[in-house]
Design an enzyme around this catalytic site. Structure first.
Site, mmCIF file in Angstrom:
data_model
loop_
_atom_site.group_PDB
_atom_site.id
_atom_site.type_symbol
_atom_site.label_atom_id
_atom_site.label_comp_id
_atom_site.label_asym_id
_atom_site.label_seq_id
_atom_site.Cartn_x
_atom_site.Cartn_y
_atom_site.Cartn_z
ATOM 1 N N LYS A 189 10.980 -63.754 -49.657
ATOM 2 C CA LYS A 189 11.178 -64.863 -50.581
ATOM 3 C C LYS A 189 11.413 -64.355 -52.007
ATOM 4 O O LYS A 189 10.611 -63.590 -52.544
ATOM 5 C CB LYS A 189 9.970 -65.797 -50.566
ATOM 6 C CG LYS A 189 9.785 -66.536 -49.241
ATOM 7 C CD LYS A 189 10.935 -67.504 -48.986
ATOM 8 C CE LYS A 189 10.708 -68.346 -47.730
ATOM 9 N NZ LYS A 189 11.824 -69.291 -47.503
ATOM 10 N N GLY A 351 -21.086 -40.175 -60.846
ATOM 11 C CA GLY A 351 -21.485 -41.573 -60.808
ATOM 12 C C GLY A 351 -22.650 -41.822 -61.744
ATOM 13 O O GLY A 351 -23.173 -40.900 -62.377
ATOM 14 N N CYS A 378 -20.367 -33.376 -61.364
ATOM 15 C CA CYS A 378 -21.161 -34.120 -62.345
ATOM 16 C C CYS A 378 -22.524 -34.518 -61.747
ATOM 17 O O CYS A 378 -23.384 -33.676 -61.567
ATOM 18 C CB CYS A 378 -20.386 -35.331 -62.846
ATOM 19 S SG CYS A 378 -21.068 -36.047 -64.368
ATOM 20 N N HIS A 513 -15.677 -32.807 -64.828
ATOM 21 C CA HIS A 513 -14.879 -33.570 -63.867
ATOM 22 C C HIS A 513 -13.533 -32.879 -63.682
ATOM 23 O O HIS A 513 -12.560 -33.200 -64.386
ATOM 24 C CB HIS A 513 -14.666 -34.999 -64.362
ATOM 25 C CG HIS A 513 -15.860 -35.877 -64.222
ATOM 26 N ND1 HIS A 513 -16.084 -36.660 -63.101
ATOM 27 C CD2 HIS A 513 -16.907 -36.094 -65.053
ATOM 28 C CE1 HIS A 513 -17.219 -37.329 -63.255
ATOM 29 N NE2 HIS A 513 -17.738 -37.004 -64.422
ATOM 30 N N GLU A 515 -11.299 -33.266 -61.529
ATOM 31 C CA GLU A 515 -10.229 -34.141 -61.050
ATOM 32 C C GLU A 515 -9.361 -34.686 -62.177
ATOM 33 O O GLU A 515 -8.194 -35.037 -61.971
ATOM 34 C CB GLU A 515 -10.808 -35.316 -60.246
ATOM 35 C CG GLU A 515 -11.630 -36.324 -61.027
ATOM 36 C CD GLU A 515 -13.114 -35.995 -61.110
ATOM 37 O OE1 GLU A 515 -13.915 -36.914 -61.324
ATOM 38 O OE2 GLU A 515 -13.458 -34.801 -60.964
#
EC number: 6.3.4.2
Length: 539
Positions: A189, A351, A378, A513, A515
């Site tokens: 659509k 966390g 961490c 960290h 990442e």
């Protein structure tokens, strides 16, 4: 230099989470690999000053830049795709805009004038956009939210004004919108796209390129229908069909022909990006020759966006090792140790808060006692220290003051309580409005020679990684740890930055960290080593 910058504005319609960030990153990647200097700016219409105080369950991951800014997770996509580092100048919010204007009004900078959305708010928006683009050939500006949101209206007005100020050949508007598949009608659509573009045109913005998000490919007739209804060229409807990996999107955009309308609208010569290396890595993501299983022990597992950078970092490492990393999500609140038995590695991420802590500690103990490759990040490193203190050193009540403010043996404690070896309080922290302190951004880490960490970083003596935490490892217990086989392998002055077990295949914890600095074309060293070791010790 400012007049030489070309601006590409990316807006979204119909609903959120369509992938504006991936679209912006993909376009930036193509332009960069075509030889241009590119930067990206994310505008967030919410009134929060930054996402630092927002729940990851609601907002997703908070990404941290090298200069310590807490930003939207899309900045992470920008860095991962463009293989570069961005800063606080690459993200701003409505909260920052209004705060700046109000502070200037209080100082009398507006000379007593009535402060209004137009021109004062829009002028502040335009000034920040121009600053972000200064020195670059291209600035891609992504506006969060969807067209029609009341909080986004000042930004759309600022974008409209910038097109007049910069000239039509220096500004390109791209609209990302949904083309849903209705199963009952067996049809894609186009009406939602048409209405979304009509809303944009109503306020004076006519997109030159439409990126359609769909589950299925669009036929030539459907594309032509959208082009006619939305008043764009027939080659300017680009279908962004769901991809097996986000890193395939730049390649798909080339196949869809997005480079031709970009070059035409912005008066560029033909764009010829060199995507050879990128294409090779994408093929290794999609068709790897090896595989491993990594246990990911966390508490936000219902929303994977909370761990976006870390999951992407595992993908980067796997691509560069021609390995599929199968992530097995393990709920730390309902830990099942039997699930850990056949894993090739265990990862405990960062966390905040006490929820799920016991399960994470049990997983760490299992990895230590069963010689399973382990990486703690961490909070994961901090819990590895607590687990070792409790079960190896037999220290009673070993804990973190985050979980027990009155614990008698605080293995981990608040940054603001940190005293260095000379008895001086540390001040290398960022003040937080929550009342505590937080270490944010990039810091140096001095690596111990011949450690697993140093070898992972190619025997560098000093590395720089990013942080986001309030608590530190207590140096009071350092000698006790090291005399019992737990090496302090990285430090920042008197702060413990990394640990590792000496008599273990690979048991490493890092306070930073990693990442946040991992990219597809340059994976983070310690995450790459973690995956490499899991592969080497595959069961």
């Amino acid at each position: 230099m400012l007049n030489n910058t070309k601006y590409i504005f990316v807006t979204g319609g119909v609903l959120s989470s369509l992938g504006k960030g991936i679209s912006s990153s993909s376009i930036g990647t193509l332009l960069k690999n075509a030889g241009y200097s590119v930067s990206i700016l994310k505008i967030d219409p919410y009134i929060n000053v930054d996402p630092g105080t927002m729940s990851p369950l609601e907002h997703g991951e908070v990404f941290v830049t090298a200069d310590g800014a807490e930003t939207d997770l899309d900045i992470g996509h920008y860095e991962r795709f463009l293989n570069t580092s961005f800063s606080k100048n690459n993200n701003f919010t409505t909260g920052q805009i209004y705060l700046s204007v109000i502070e200037r009004e209080r100082k009398g900078d507006y000379l007593g004038k009535t402060i209004q959305i137009v021109p004062h708010i829009t002028d502040e928006i335009k000034a920040r956009i121009k600053r972000a683009g200064n020195g670059f050939e291209f600035l891609i500006v992504e506006l969060g939210g969807t067209v029609g949101d009341i909080e986004g209206m000042p930004y759309l007005e600022a974008m409209r004004q910038l097109k007049h100020e910069m000239g039509t050949h220096n500004v390109l508007s791209i609209h990302v919108t949904l083309v849903p598949y209705v199963k009952a009608a067996d049809e894609l659509k186009t009406k939602p796209t048409q209405h979304s573009v009509q809303e944009l045109r109503r306020i004076g913005i006519s997109p030159q390129i439409i990126i359609t998000r769909s589950e299925l490919p669009l036929s030539k007739d459907t594309k032509l229908k959208i082009a006619l209804a939305c008043d764009v060229d027939s080659d300017s409807v680009i279908n962004a069909e769901d991809a097996n990996t986000i890193y395939k999107c730049p390649i798909n955009f080339i196949s869809e022909g997005i480079l031709s309308p970009i070059a035409r609208v912005l008066s560029l010569s033909s764009l010829l990006p060199n995507m050879t290396e990128w294409d090779m890595l994408v093929k290794k993501i999609l068709s790897p020759t090896k595989n491993i299983s990594i246990g990911f022990v966390g508490k936000y597992l219902s929303l994977k966006e909370s761990y976006k950078s870390l999951l992407e970092a595992l993908t980067h490492a796997g691509a560069n090792l021609d390995t599929k990393v199968d992530v097995v999500f393990i709920d730390s609140e309902n830990i099942d140790l039997e699930k850990l038995y056949n894993l090739d590695g265990i990862l405990v991420p960062g966390g905040f808060g006490e929820r799920g802590i016991d399960g994470k500690i049990q997983a760490i103990q299992y990895a230590r006692e069963h010689n399973i490759v382990f990486l703690g990040i961490c909070l994961g490193m901090q819990l590895a220290l607590i687990e070792f203190a409790r079960n190896v050193l037999q220290i009673p009540n070993a804990n973190s003051t985050e979980f027990d403010k009155t614990c008698k043996n605080p293995i981990i404690y608040m940054i603001e309580d940190f005293i260095d070896s000379q008895g001086k309080k540390q001040v290398r922290t960022h003040n937080s409005p929550l009342g505590g302190t937080m270490r944010l951004g990039e810091y140096e880490c001095y690596l111990k020679n011949d450690s697993k960490l140093a070898k992972a970083y190619h025997n560098q003596k000093i590395i720089r990684e990013r942080h986001r935490h309030r608590y530190e490892a207590n140096p009071k217990y350092r000698d006790l740890f090291e005399s019992n086989g737990l090496m302090i392998s990285g430090e920042c002055n008197d702060l413990i930055e990394a640990i590792e077990l000496e008599n273990h295949p690979f048991f490493v914890g890092v306070q930073f960290h990693p990442e946040f600095t991992s990219r597809l074309q340059s994976p983070n060293a310690i995450i790459l080593e973690f995956v490499k070791q899991a592969l080497a010790h595959k069961k």
